[in-house]
Design a protein around this motif. Sequence first.
Motif, short mmCIF file in Angstrom:
data_model
loop_
_atom_site.label_atom_id
_atom_site.label_comp_id
_atom_site.label_asym_id
_atom_site.label_seq_id
_atom_site.Cartn_x
_atom_site.Cartn_y
_atom_site.Cartn_z
N ASN A 1 0.82 -1.22 0.00
CA ASN A 1 0.00 0.00 0.00
C ASN A 1 0.85 1.26 0.00
O ASN A 1 0.34 2.37 -0.15
CB ASN A 1 -0.97 0.01 1.19
CG ASN A 1 -0.26 -0.15 2.53
OD1 ASN A 1 0.83 0.38 2.73
ND2 ASN A 1 -0.89 -0.87 3.46
N ALA A 2 2.15 1.10 0.19
CA ALA A 2 3.12 2.21 0.08
C ALA A 2 4.50 1.60 -0.05
O ALA A 2 4.80 0.61 0.62
CB ALA A 2 3.04 3.13 1.29
N LYS A 3 5.34 2.18 -0.89
CA LYS A 3 6.69 1.65 -1.05
C LYS A 3 7.56 1.96 0.15
O LYS A 3 8.48 1.21 0.48
CB LYS A 3 7.35 2.21 -2.32
CG LYS A 3 6.86 1.56 -3.60
CD LYS A 3 7.78 1.91 -4.75
CE LYS A 3 7.46 1.08 -5.98
NZ LYS A 3 8.42 1.31 -7.07
N ALA A 4 7.29 3.10 0.78
CA ALA A 4 8.15 3.53 1.89
C ALA A 4 7.32 4.18 2.99
O ALA A 4 6.26 4.76 2.74
CB ALA A 4 9.21 4.50 1.39
N ALA B 1 20.24 0.28 -2.72
CA ALA B 1 19.27 -0.29 -3.66
C ALA B 1 19.86 -1.47 -4.41
O ALA B 1 19.21 -2.49 -4.63
CB ALA B 1 18.80 0.78 -4.64
N GLU B 2 21.12 -1.33 -4.83
CA GLU B 2 21.76 -2.41 -5.57
C GLU B 2 21.90 -3.66 -4.72
O GLU B 2 21.65 -4.78 -5.16
CB GLU B 2 23.13 -1.95 -6.07
CG GLU B 2 23.04 -0.87 -7.14
CD GLU B 2 24.39 -0.25 -7.46
OE1 GLU B 2 25.39 -0.69 -6.85
OE2 GLU B 2 24.44 0.65 -8.30
N LYS B 3 22.32 -3.48 -3.46
CA LYS B 3 22.47 -4.63 -2.57
C LYS B 3 21.12 -5.31 -2.34
O LYS B 3 21.02 -6.54 -2.32
CB LYS B 3 23.05 -4.18 -1.23
CG LYS B 3 24.52 -3.79 -1.30
CD LYS B 3 25.00 -3.28 0.06
CE LYS B 3 26.44 -2.81 -0.02
NZ LYS B 3 26.90 -2.25 1.28
N THR C 1 12.94 0.34 -5.69
CA THR C 1 13.11 -0.74 -4.71
C THR C 1 12.19 -1.93 -4.94
O THR C 1 11.05 -1.78 -5.40
CB THR C 1 12.90 -0.20 -3.28
OG1 THR C 1 13.22 -1.23 -2.36
CG2 THR C 1 11.46 0.23 -3.07
N LYS C 2 12.70 -3.10 -4.61
CA LYS C 2 11.91 -4.33 -4.62
C LYS C 2 11.58 -4.78 -3.20
O LYS C 2 10.97 -5.83 -3.01
CB LYS C 2 12.67 -5.44 -5.35
CG LYS C 2 12.90 -5.15 -6.83
CD LYS C 2 13.63 -6.31 -7.48
CE LYS C 2 13.88 -6.03 -8.97
NZ LYS C 2 14.60 -7.15 -9.63
N TYR C 3 12.00 -3.97 -2.23
CA TYR C 3 11.79 -4.31 -0.83
C TYR C 3 11.25 -3.09 -0.07
O TYR C 3 11.48 -1.95 -0.48
CB TYR C 3 13.10 -4.79 -0.18
CG TYR C 3 13.61 -6.08 -0.76
CD1 TYR C 3 13.09 -7.31 -0.34
CD2 TYR C 3 14.60 -6.07 -1.74
CE1 TYR C 3 13.55 -8.49 -0.89
CE2 TYR C 3 15.07 -7.26 -2.29
CZ TYR C 3 14.53 -8.47 -1.86
OH TYR C 3 14.99 -9.64 -2.40
#
Length: 405
Positions: free
Chosen positions: A39-42, A86-88, A130-132
């Motif tokens: 419902n929200a990325k962050a 982000a890459e990690k 982001t995927k997380y």
Amino acid sequence: MIQWFLKYRPRSLKDVENQEDAKKELQEWIESWLKGKPNAKAILLYGPPGVGKTTLAEALANDYNLELLEMNASDSRKLQDIKSIAEKAAVYGSLFGIKGKLILLDEVDGINTREDLGAIQGILELIEKTKYPILMTANDPWDPSLREIRNKVKMIGLNRLGKYALRRILKKICQSEKIECEDEGLDYIIETSEGDARYAINMLQGIGEGYGKVTLDIAKAMVRRKERELDPFETLRDIFWARYAWQAKNAATSAQVDYDMLIRWISENIPIQYENIEDIWRAFDALSRASIFLKRAKAGDWDLLSYAYDMMSSGVALAEIEKKKPNWKPKWKKYQFPSYIQLLSKSKDLRDTRDEIIKKISIHSSFEKTVNYTYPYFLIFFKKYEKRLSLSPKEKEYLNSALKS
């Protein structure tokens, strides 16, 4: 010895006091991610110091078996530092094979937009790609520099801890540490802490370790009002004159300057305060260990920050062996400003000129690579290119001087 606010930090959301609405919102948010429909990325978790922002992030990760990828945003100095998170998160697998990650960016309101160029943009890119799930914390979310971030996140506010919640926390710690405590003494600590649990627990630890009990008289004598901050000279005096570890730690955690700058202040003034060469050696040994812990903390293991404070405060203070004698008295010394900072101030104009030149020649390369690989050779051959680069008289003067030196 580990600080009590870390030792007794709640490991589960159910153990976090007085934040029921925030806990419910965080659970709904993380479960929406686990279902694949966030419902929200962050989230931007905000509230005054010591209300449990970082604690909630760690408890959330523990409850949902998530790997916590933590970074203190105020210690990032480049866009690339933020991008690396982000890459990690997106590329590398979990170190322990657990099912997901939670990215924590602590103290985003501590970003200096002048010094940390690109950091805000880096966070915005991280949110976009982001995927997380991303959880950010801030004391003051209404800083103008955070406007774009506020527009991209869900904001959750935290309450100051009430008197009864704080009393429950402090009483549990007293029971675990087998410390005799009077309610009046605990209430005085709570009153002066102004809802800051970390501050209250630090005060409790200082009194408990120093006296083995908490009474109203001891609390009144030892507890300083929370808003009281020490300037660098007061901080040094309180550290160097401290006879007990808790006195030195209180001084360090009440300083107006941050830990990096505090280390420089202490380093500059150890030889001024201490006269015995062995005391000086022990003090610098403790300070070097503080520097190691601080570097490792910045690499992501922020629990080590407490050890850095221990070494730069208690380690330095107890380096003077004479303090063990009952008739010891502190010696007043005139402390001085760190020479490193003075040199940086004096050379700022020259460094600005050098940086302008490097920007002109770093067309197809990063600033860092140009400094390390291109610039040394450019100094030798710059006369061939000075017209093409439109160097100013000031820049030409700087280059000629650098070539001669």
